[in-house]
Design an enzyme around this catalytic site. Structure first.
Site, PDB file in Angstrom:
ATOM      1  N   SER A   1       0.702  -1.150  -0.004  1.00  0.00           N
ATOM      2  CA  SER A   1       0.042   0.120  -0.032  1.00  0.00           C
ATOM      3  C   SER A   1       1.039   1.288   0.076  1.00  0.00           C
ATOM      4  O   SER A   1       1.937   1.153   0.347  1.00  0.00           O
ATOM      5  CB  SER A   1      -0.887  -0.162   1.360  1.00  0.00           C
TER       6      SER A   1
ATOM      7  N   TYR B   1      -2.360  -1.227  10.403  1.00  0.00           N
ATOM      8  CA  TYR B   1      -2.518  -1.618   8.795  1.00  0.00           C
ATOM      9  C   TYR B   1      -1.280  -1.050   8.168  1.00  0.00           C
ATOM     10  O   TYR B   1      -0.565  -1.910   7.352  1.00  0.00           O
ATOM     11  CB  TYR B   1      -3.729  -1.041   8.227  1.00  0.00           C
TER      12      TYR B   1
END
Length: 254
Positions: free
Chosen positions: A139, A152
Site C-alpha cells: 500500500s 495496517y
C-alpha cells in the site's frame, strides 16, 4: 510478469481490487482461480464469469490455506502465479486501552501471516515452474502513515520488506517477486471508502495496473502515478509534508 498465458490464483478476489484484477487478467487470456471465504460470492462469480473458477480460502486460517493449496494444485498443476490479495483495514485508537489490541492482532494475522503462509504453501510448486510470479500487495501507507490505521500501515510496510527480501532470495531462479502498491482506491476496504471522492476510481486503477503489467514485464513494483506521492516522500525530502497532507485531507485514505 507476462500479461497473458498464466494460471493465476488470487485469494481475496471476491470484491474490490482483487475481483477487478481477476476479471481483467481473465480477459487477457489467463486462467484465473479466485479465492475467498464466502461461498455464495464465489459461486456467483463463477456463474457470472464463465471460465473463472473458485476455491474457498480463509487466509487467516493456516489449515484453510493448506487445504486450498492442495485443491488448487490438484485442479491446476500448471499454476504459475499467486497474487496475495486478501487483507483487512481497520481503524484503531491506541490512546485508549479498549478495543485496539484485538483489531491489531487480527490485522497482523490476516495481512502478514496470511501472505507468509500462502507463499509458503505454494513456493515449492512455483519453484518447479519454468516461469513463476509471486505478487504481494502492500500500500502507499507502507511508506507514509495514516494516523487512524497504525497496524495496517505497519503490516503493509512488513509486506514491502518481505517482498524486497524474497526477491533477493529468489534472484537467479524462475520465481519473480512483484509488489503491487495501491493508493487509496474506491472499494469497500473501509466503511465509506467506495464513496471517497479523493480515492482513485477502481476501474481507473485496474486500467493503469494492467497497462503497467503489459508495458513493464520486468518491473519489481507496480506503482500507479497516484501512489508516488506517498511512495517517494522520503526520497524527495518532503516526507513530513506528505504525512501532514495525508492526515489532513482524508481520514480514510489508503
Amino acid at each position: 510478469m507476462n500479461i497473458s498465458g498464466n494460471t493465476i490464483f488470487i485469494p481475496g478476489a471476491t470484491s474490490g481490487i482483487g475481483l477487478a484484477l481477476a476479471l481483467r487478467l481473465h480477459d487477457r487470456g489467463n486462467t484465473v482461480i479466485v479465492g475467498g471465504r464466502r461461498e455464495d460470492r464465489l459461486a456467483a462469480i463463477a456463474a457470472e464469469h464463465p471460465g473463472i473458477s473458485s476455491v474457498r480460502i480463509d487466509t487467516a486460517d493456516a489449515d484453510s490455506i493448506d487445504t486450498a493449496a492442495r485443491t488448487v494444485l490438484s485442479a491446476h498443476p500448471d499454476l504459475n502465479v499467486v497474487i496475495a490479495m486478501a487483507g483487512i483495514m481497520r481503524a484503531e485508537d491506541w490512546t485508549t486501552r479498549e478495543g485496539f489490541l484485538a483489531t491489531a492482532e487480527e490485522t497482523v494475522v490476516t495481512n502478514i501471516l496470511g501472505p507468509i503462509r500462502l507463499i509458503g504453501a505454494f513456493i515449492e510448486h512455483l519453484r518447479a515452474q519454468p516461469d513463476a510470479t509471486i505478487m504481494t500487495v502492500s500500500s502507499g501507507l507502507a511508506f507514509a502513515p495514516l494516523r487512524v490505521t497504525p497496524t495496517y500501515n505497519a503490516s503493509k510496510a512488513a509486506i514491502h520488506m518481505l517482498s524486497e527480501s524474497l526477491r533477493l532470495q529468489f534472484a537467479g531462479t524462475s520465481v519473480s517477486v512483484l509488489e503491487l502498491e495501491p493508493p487509496a482506491v474506491r472499494t469497500a476496504l473501509m466503511p465509506g471508502h467506495e464513496e471517497n471522492e479523493s480515492a482513485m476510481p477502481l476501474d481507473e486503477f485496474v486500467d493503469e495496473v494492467t497497462s503497467l503489467l503489459e508495458n513493464q514485464p520486468d518491473a519489481t513494483e507496480i506503482q500507479v502515478e497516484r501512489v508516488k506521492f506517498l511512495r517517494y516522500g522520503e526520497a524527495r525530502g518532503d516526507y513530513a509534508t506528505v504525512v501532514a497532507t495525508l492526515n489532513r485531507t482524508d481520514p480514510h485514505t489508503r
